[in-house]
Design an enzyme around this catalytic site. Structure first.
Site, PDB file in Angstrom:
ATOM      1  N   ASN A  24     -50.817  14.618 -37.445  1.00  0.00           N
ATOM      2  CA  ASN A  24     -50.523  14.037 -38.531  1.00  0.00           C
ATOM      3  C   ASN A  24     -50.972  12.091 -38.542  1.00  0.00           C
ATOM      4  O   ASN A  24     -50.696  11.760 -37.679  1.00  0.00           O
ATOM      5  CB  ASN A  24     -49.403  14.150 -38.800  1.00  0.00           C
ATOM      6  CG  ASN A  24     -48.666  14.112 -40.619  1.00  0.00           C
ATOM      7  OD1 ASN A  24     -48.934  12.806 -40.885  1.00  0.00           O
ATOM      8  ND2 ASN A  24     -48.160  14.875 -41.185  1.00  0.00           N
ATOM      9  N   HIS A  76     -48.717  28.550 -51.872  1.00  0.00           N
ATOM     10  CA  HIS A  76     -48.817  27.344 -53.016  1.00  0.00           C
ATOM     11  C   HIS A  76     -49.685  27.920 -54.040  1.00  0.00           C
ATOM     12  O   HIS A  76     -49.907  27.564 -54.903  1.00  0.00           O
ATOM     13  CB  HIS A  76     -48.313  25.605 -53.157  1.00  0.00           C
ATOM     14  CG  HIS A  76     -47.421  25.868 -51.935  1.00  0.00           C
ATOM     15  ND1 HIS A  76     -47.658  25.256 -51.345  1.00  0.00           N
ATOM     16  CD2 HIS A  76     -46.560  26.666 -51.259  1.00  0.00           C
ATOM     17  CE1 HIS A  76     -46.560  24.994 -50.087  1.00  0.00           C
ATOM     18  NE2 HIS A  76     -45.579  26.101 -50.784  1.00  0.00           N
ATOM     19  N   GLN A 116     -51.169  25.672 -47.698  1.00  0.00           N
ATOM     20  CA  GLN A 116     -49.795  24.782 -49.030  1.00  0.00           C
ATOM     21  C   GLN A 116     -50.830  23.920 -49.702  1.00  0.00           C
ATOM     22  O   GLN A 116     -50.594  23.303 -51.079  1.00  0.00           O
ATOM     23  CB  GLN A 116     -48.654  23.950 -48.008  1.00  0.00           C
ATOM     24  CG  GLN A 116     -47.907  24.380 -47.115  1.00  0.00           C
ATOM     25  CD  GLN A 116     -47.216  22.491 -46.854  1.00  0.00           C
ATOM     26  OE1 GLN A 116     -46.441  23.010 -47.404  1.00  0.00           O
ATOM     27  NE2 GLN A 116     -47.662  22.300 -45.447  1.00  0.00           N
TER      28      GLN A 116
HETATM   29  C1  BV8 Z   1     -38.580  28.502 -52.821  1.00  0.00           C
HETATM   30  C2  BV8 Z   1     -47.834  23.365 -55.276  1.00  0.00           C
HETATM   31  C3  BV8 Z   1     -37.149  30.506 -54.095  1.00  0.00           C
HETATM   32  C4  BV8 Z   1     -47.838  22.690 -56.720  1.00  0.00           C
HETATM   33  C5  BV8 Z   1     -45.827  23.462 -54.703  1.00  0.00           C
HETATM   34  C6  BV8 Z   1     -33.107  22.598 -54.173  1.00  0.00           C
HETATM   35  C7  BV8 Z   1     -33.611  23.027 -55.875  1.00  0.00           C
HETATM   36  C8  BV8 Z   1     -34.781  24.077 -55.854  1.00  0.00           C
HETATM   37  C9  BV8 Z   1     -35.618  24.401 -54.867  1.00  0.00           C
HETATM   38  C10 BV8 Z   1     -35.115  23.257 -54.069  1.00  0.00           C
HETATM   39  C11 BV8 Z   1     -34.039  22.935 -53.328  1.00  0.00           C
HETATM   40  N1  BV8 Z   1     -34.144  22.503 -52.200  1.00  0.00           N
HETATM   41  C12 BV8 Z   1     -35.156  23.205 -50.946  1.00  0.00           C
HETATM   42  C13 BV8 Z   1     -35.684  24.138 -52.442  1.00  0.00           C
HETATM   43  C14 BV8 Z   1     -37.092  24.622 -52.764  1.00  0.00           C
HETATM   44  C15 BV8 Z   1     -38.184  23.996 -52.294  1.00  0.00           C
HETATM   45  C16 BV8 Z   1     -38.162  22.779 -50.799  1.00  0.00           C
HETATM   46  O1  BV8 Z   1     -38.211  23.398 -50.034  1.00  0.00           O
HETATM   47  N2  BV8 Z   1     -38.023  21.874 -51.619  1.00  0.00           N
HETATM   48  C17 BV8 Z   1     -37.920  20.480 -50.987  1.00  0.00           C
HETATM   49  C18 BV8 Z   1     -38.650  18.948 -51.050  1.00  0.00           C
HETATM   50  C19 BV8 Z   1     -36.714  20.296 -50.281  1.00  0.00           C
HETATM   51  N3  BV8 Z   1     -39.122  25.257 -52.095  1.00  0.00           N
HETATM   52  C20 BV8 Z   1     -39.215  25.482 -53.504  1.00  0.00           C
HETATM   53  O2  BV8 Z   1     -39.286  25.990 -54.857  1.00  0.00           O
HETATM   54  C21 BV8 Z   1     -39.913  27.037 -52.852  1.00  0.00           C
HETATM   55  N4  BV8 Z   1     -39.851  28.378 -53.458  1.00  0.00           N
HETATM   56  O3  BV8 Z   1     -37.906  27.866 -52.658  1.00  0.00           O
HETATM   57  O4  BV8 Z   1     -38.595  29.561 -54.090  1.00  0.00           O
HETATM   58  C22 BV8 Z   1     -37.013  31.723 -54.328  1.00  0.00           C
HETATM   59  C23 BV8 Z   1     -37.430  32.891 -53.467  1.00  0.00           C
HETATM   60  C24 BV8 Z   1     -37.008  33.643 -54.407  1.00  0.00           C
HETATM   61  C25 BV8 Z   1     -37.075  34.204 -55.654  1.00  0.00           C
HETATM   62  C26 BV8 Z   1     -36.519  32.612 -56.034  1.00  0.00           C
HETATM   63  C27 BV8 Z   1     -37.129  31.219 -56.164  1.00  0.00           C
HETATM   64  C28 BV8 Z   1     -41.749  26.582 -54.222  1.00  0.00           C
HETATM   65  C29 BV8 Z   1     -42.230  25.503 -52.475  1.00  0.00           C
HETATM   66  C30 BV8 Z   1     -43.570  25.183 -53.101  1.00  0.00           C
HETATM   67  C31 BV8 Z   1     -43.565  24.101 -54.367  1.00  0.00           C
HETATM   68  N5  BV8 Z   1     -45.251  24.156 -54.672  1.00  0.00           N
HETATM   69  N6  BV8 Z   1     -47.197  22.187 -54.529  1.00  0.00           N
HETATM   70  C32 BV8 Z   1     -48.406  21.605 -56.660  1.00  0.00           C
HETATM   71  O5  BV8 Z   1     -49.253  21.249 -56.184  1.00  0.00           O
HETATM   72  O6  BV8 Z   1     -48.615  20.616 -58.126  1.00  0.00           O
HETATM   73  S1  BV8 Z   1     -45.531  22.488 -53.041  1.00  0.00           S
HETATM   74  C33 BV8 Z   1     -45.914  20.544 -52.880  1.00  0.00           C
HETATM   75  O7  BV8 Z   1     -45.481  20.041 -51.719  1.00  0.00           O
HETATM   76  C34 BV8 Z   1     -47.809  20.078 -52.431  1.00  0.00           C
HETATM   77  O8  BV8 Z   1     -48.290  20.951 -53.067  1.00  0.00           O
HETATM   78  C35 BV8 Z   1     -47.399  21.130 -50.987  1.00  0.00           C
HETATM   79  O9  BV8 Z   1     -48.412  22.260 -51.459  1.00  0.00           O
HETATM   80  C36 BV8 Z   1     -46.333  20.512 -50.187  1.00  0.00           C
HETATM   81  C37 BV8 Z   1     -45.856  19.939 -48.765  1.00  0.00           C
HETATM   82  O10 BV8 Z   1     -46.908  18.793 -49.067  1.00  0.00           O
HETATM   83  P1  BV8 Z   1     -47.623  18.443 -48.423  1.00  0.00           P
HETATM   84  O11 BV8 Z   1     -49.259  19.236 -48.397  1.00  0.00           O
HETATM   85  O12 BV8 Z   1     -46.728  18.645 -46.980  1.00  0.00           O
HETATM   86  O13 BV8 Z   1     -48.474  16.770 -48.656  1.00  0.00           O
HETATM   87  P2  BV8 Z   1     -47.572  15.980 -48.610  1.00  0.00           P
HETATM   88  O14 BV8 Z   1     -48.335  14.707 -49.214  1.00  0.00           O
HETATM   89  O15 BV8 Z   1     -45.962  15.755 -48.674  1.00  0.00           O
HETATM   90  O16 BV8 Z   1     -47.794  15.140 -47.591  1.00  0.00           O
HETATM   91  C38 BV8 Z   1     -48.911  14.560 -46.550  1.00  0.00           C
HETATM   92  C39 BV8 Z   1     -48.873  14.831 -45.244  1.00  0.00           C
HETATM   93  O17 BV8 Z   1     -50.264  14.611 -44.569  1.00  0.00           O
HETATM   94  C40 BV8 Z   1     -47.984  13.568 -44.886  1.00  0.00           C
HETATM   95  O18 BV8 Z   1     -47.587  13.772 -43.531  1.00  0.00           O
HETATM   96  C41 BV8 Z   1     -49.408  12.193 -44.271  1.00  0.00           C
HETATM   97  O19 BV8 Z   1     -48.748  11.301 -43.055  1.00  0.00           O
HETATM   98  C42 BV8 Z   1     -50.497  13.221 -43.934  1.00  0.00           C
HETATM   99  N7  BV8 Z   1     -51.294  12.921 -44.016  1.00  0.00           N
HETATM  100  C43 BV8 Z   1     -51.984  11.601 -44.745  1.00  0.00           C
HETATM  101  N8  BV8 Z   1     -53.898  11.735 -44.747  1.00  0.00           N
HETATM  102  C44 BV8 Z   1     -53.420  12.018 -43.177  1.00  0.00           C
HETATM  103  C45 BV8 Z   1     -52.730  13.300 -42.961  1.00  0.00           C
HETATM  104  N9  BV8 Z   1     -52.353  13.703 -41.667  1.00  0.00           N
HETATM  105  C46 BV8 Z   1     -53.442  13.584 -41.036  1.00  0.00           C
HETATM  106  N10 BV8 Z   1     -54.508  13.454 -41.750  1.00  0.00           N
HETATM  107  C47 BV8 Z   1     -54.384  12.711 -42.376  1.00  0.00           C
HETATM  108  N11 BV8 Z   1     -56.139  11.824 -43.096  1.00  0.00           N
END
Ligand code: BV8
Ligand code: ZN
Length: 253
Positions: free
Chosen positions: A224, A130, A112
């Site tokens: 994690n 992504h 991602q």
């Molecule tokens: C889609 C790119 C449909 C940009 C990203 C309501 C309205 C609209 C949409 C939705 C909605 N409800 C649900 C949705 C769907 C939505 C979604 O899932 N929303 C979530 C928030 C509920 N998804 C979408 O919109 C997707 N598209 O559904 O389209 C569609 C279908 C057909 C036609 C048209 C449309 C698109 C999703 C992609 C969005 N883009 N990124 C950018 O980077 O700026 S997502 C963004 O979150 C991030 O970039 C990353 O890719 C993604 C996930 O985050 P993580 O990678 O998990 O990172 P995070 O910081 O959250 O967590 C880090 C983790 O690491 C933590 O757990 C932490 O504890 C841990 N950690 C920290 N340090 C360490 C560690 N672990 C181990 N070692 C360490 N050292």
């Protein structure tokens, strides 16, 4: 389910026996390289973004309404990324892929992350679910280019055709690249081991891959630093930093 102590013996034998591994990584894998995570405490946005919610910036609507602010945010993340290196976690995943493919196994790294640090470390079979902040695309003629230079002069940068260029990432509400999510879904249907590393497991459809793997009978491992919504549903939930746990996992053969 309590997080198992790292390096549980059953996990070792499962890792050794696995022949088809799908790894899903998130921002946590790049955190030890100094790339801020999307959510959680380790995220460090430059002061410019105090009070901005990244979730509000990573959308087509935000770019349409504030093209300069959004383009600058991504360009700053791109410039920061160019100062970072892969960490031990990235390198361990390269070694895991090498070991598995050397015995005829199948390995896919579905990330991602948009930073291309897996590619920089040498991972071969990678799907960017992504997209990438290193690639910028024209909003009119769709011309795409990987940008490895200094920060852009104008935000958003312009294409030769005159139109603004956008970061080559998938924004919320946008579809994932068809080929990438298809390959990851096929791998989830076939894998015997699914590894979720450094992701909060809340963004779909990426976060749905583990359920496809479980449905096909795969064993599941999460690495994690904190608990996530899947921690109590996986076979092994190892609490710790991926840059430490992944090398440990491989060290024991
Ligand atoms: C889609 C790119 C449909 C940009 C990203 C309501 C309205 C609209 C949409 C939705 C909605 N409800 C649900 C949705 C769907 C939505 C979604 O899932 N929303 C979530 C928030 C509920 N998804 C979408 O919109 C997707 N598209 O559904 O389209 C569609 C279908 C057909 C036609 C048209 C449309 C698109 C999703 C992609 C969005 N883009 N990124 C950018 O980077 O700026 S997502 C963004 O979150 C991030 O970039 C990353 O890719 C993604 C996930 O985050 P993580 O990678 O998990 O990172 P995070 O910081 O959250 O967590 C880090 C983790 O690491 C933590 O757990 C932490 O504890 C841990 N950690 C920290 N340090 C360490 C560690 N672990 C181990 N070692 C360490 N050292
Ligand atoms: Zn153009």
């Amino acid at each position: 389910m309590h997080p198992s102590p790292p390096l549980d013996p059953g996990l070792h034998s499962t890792l050794r026996a696995a022949r088809r591994i799908l790894v899903l990584t998130g921002a946590g894998v790049s955190a030890e390289s100094g790339v801020p995570t999307f959510r959680g405490s380790s995220g460090v946005q430059p002061a410019l973004w105090e009070g901005f919610d990244p979730m509000q910036l990573a959308t087509p609507e935000a770019f349409a309404r504030h093209p300069e602010i959004v383009a600058r945010w991504y360009d700053e993340r791109r410039a920061l990324r160019l100062t970072t290196q892969p960490n031990a976690g990235h390198h361990a995943l390269v070694e895991l892929e090498r070991r598995l493919t050397s015995v005829g196994g199948e390995f896919l790294l579905a990330t991602q992350n948009v930073d291309r640090l897996h590619h920089a470390a040498g991972s071969r079979n990678v799907e960017e679910l992504h997209g990438s902040i290193m690639v910028w695309r024209c909003t009119r003629c769709e011309e795409e280019r990987e940008e490895l230079g200094p920060p852009f002069e104008t935000h958003p940068p312009r294409c030769q055709c005159g139109a603004p260029r956008r970061p080559g990432v998938v924004w919320f509400g946008e579809a994932l690249p068809e080929a990438a999510i298809e390959a990851a879904t096929r791998a989830a249907e076939a894998c015997d081991l699914f590894m979720s590393v450094g992701t909060s497991s809340i963004v779909f459809p990426a976060a749905g891959l583990i359920e496809i793997a479980r449905a096909n009978g795969a064993r599941t491992l999460e690495i994690n630093a904190e608990e996530t919504p899947i921690s109590r549903r996986v076979d092994w939930s190892v609490r710790g930093k991926s840059g430490e746990i992944l090398p440990q996992l491989l060290a024991s053969g």
